[in-house]
Design an enzyme around this catalytic site. Structure first.
Site, short mmCIF file in Angstrom:
data_model
loop_
_atom_site.label_atom_id
_atom_site.label_comp_id
_atom_site.label_asym_id
_atom_site.label_seq_id
_atom_site.Cartn_x
_atom_site.Cartn_y
_atom_site.Cartn_z
CB CYS A 110 -0.95 -0.08 1.24
SG CYS A 110 -1.93 1.39 1.26
CB CYS A 113 -0.66 2.57 4.18
SG CYS A 113 -1.97 1.80 3.10
CG ASP A 114 3.37 1.07 4.52
OD1 ASP A 114 2.73 1.55 5.50
OD2 ASP A 114 2.86 0.13 4.04
#
Ligand code: NDP
Length: 286
Positions: A110, A113-114
């Protein structure tokens, strides 16, 4: 009604690994995925939802009453069921990939997300679909360099998405390229050993982040004996525009049936449809 909710292996699902959710109405400054999941649980409890930990390992939808079994061996009977088991990101399955994924050492599925953790770094992203293109584009704004590994000699993504990626200066696309190993120092990722399947050449691409964007697998295996799935495992709507499956009284919401939009807001919308369909089904039955 007396709703019972089994939370599954990852309570809150994919949103618990999502950073900012910017497109859910009602949050003018955005909200983090985990924060939203806590609020949704509180809201469900306000309507006396019996929220249980554990997951469903077996179902029997052959009778009038639908039966489910949880991992602690409990047999649950329900008049209606709403399936909202979502989807999980796919990984390559390499031992080295799984090792650094478990270690939290630089493997991710992701980018949104990261990606933040790799600001100014060099990263690799595997995949050639719309998701990979979208994520590569996102990463290119944060990272020094993004190397895209495409296993064929062409993208699967829509032309517009592929063109968008090709136009970005700090994205390098390696076609015909497969990953042999995610390399690291035992704690964090340091590179990817790759292989060109046309020239048979091997090389190492230095990176600190190894992103995988090769699609998702819907979490629907447990239902496959009773519920009609498409060729990729997504639940098929019996009647488009409703949440109905082929089994009367069993409804579906969210990514378990959605391979296109996959957003918190679209999942919430189909969740509302499923709740209304379930309520109407019960009203008609009794
Ligand atoms: P897709 O299934 O479309 O693409 C998966 C990609 O991963 C393919 O290019 C495939 O390669 C590659 N792949 C699969 N397995 C491997 C492997 N083991 N090694 C290397 N590469 C691999 O998934 P997406 O998540 O990209 O998209 C899913 C759906 O969501 C699509 O319908 C897409 O259009 C939609 N979507 C739309 C967006 C938008 O319009 N903004 C954004 C994101 C998704 P190959 O081509 O060689 O098979």
């Amino acid at each position: 009604m007396k709703p019972v909710l089994y939370q599954g292996l990852q309570p809150g699902g994919q949103l618990t690994t999502t950073n900012e959710v910017e497109n859910f109405p009602g949050y003018p400054t955005g909200v983090t995925g985990p924060e939203m999941m806590v609020q949704l649980e509180e809201q469900a409890k306000r309507f006396e939802t019996d929220v249980r930990s554990g997951f469903i390992t077996k179902v029997d939808f052959s009778g009038d009453v639908h039966k489910c079994w949880s991992d602690d061996g409990k047999e649950i009977h329900a008049d209606t069921i709403i399936i909202s088991t979502g989807a999980s990101a796919k990984y390559l399955g390499l031992e080295s990939e799984q090792k650094y994924l478990q270690l939290g050492g630089g493997v991710s599925a992701c980018a949104v997300c990261d990606g933040f953790f790799y600001r100014g770094h060099e990263v690799v992203i595997v995949g050639a679909g719309d998701s990979a293109c979208e994520e590569a584009h996102y990463l290119s704004k944060l990272c020094k360099k993004v190397t895209m590994l495409v296993r064929k000699d062409e993208f699967r993504a829509s032309k517009i998405m592929a063109e968008r990626v090709k136009a970005v200066e700090n994205i390098e696309i390696l076609f015909n390229t497969e990953t042999l190993e995610v390399m690291g120092d035992g704690e964090v990722v340091t590179g990817a050993k790759v292989f060109n399947n046309a020239t048979k050449e091997e090389r190492i691409v230095p990176c600190t982040g190894f992103f995988v964007a090769i699609g998702h697998k819907p979490n629907t295996d447990v239902f496959k004996d009773y519920i009609n799935l498409d060729e990729t495992g997504y639940i098929k709507y019996e009647q488009p525009g409703t949440s109905k499956t082929n089994v009367p009284g069993v409804f579906v919401a969210g990514d378990a049936a959605d391979k296109t939009y996959r957003q918190a807001i679209t999942a919430a919308g189909t969740g509302c449809m499923a709740a209304l369909d379930a309520e109407r089904y019960l009203a008609a039955k009794h």
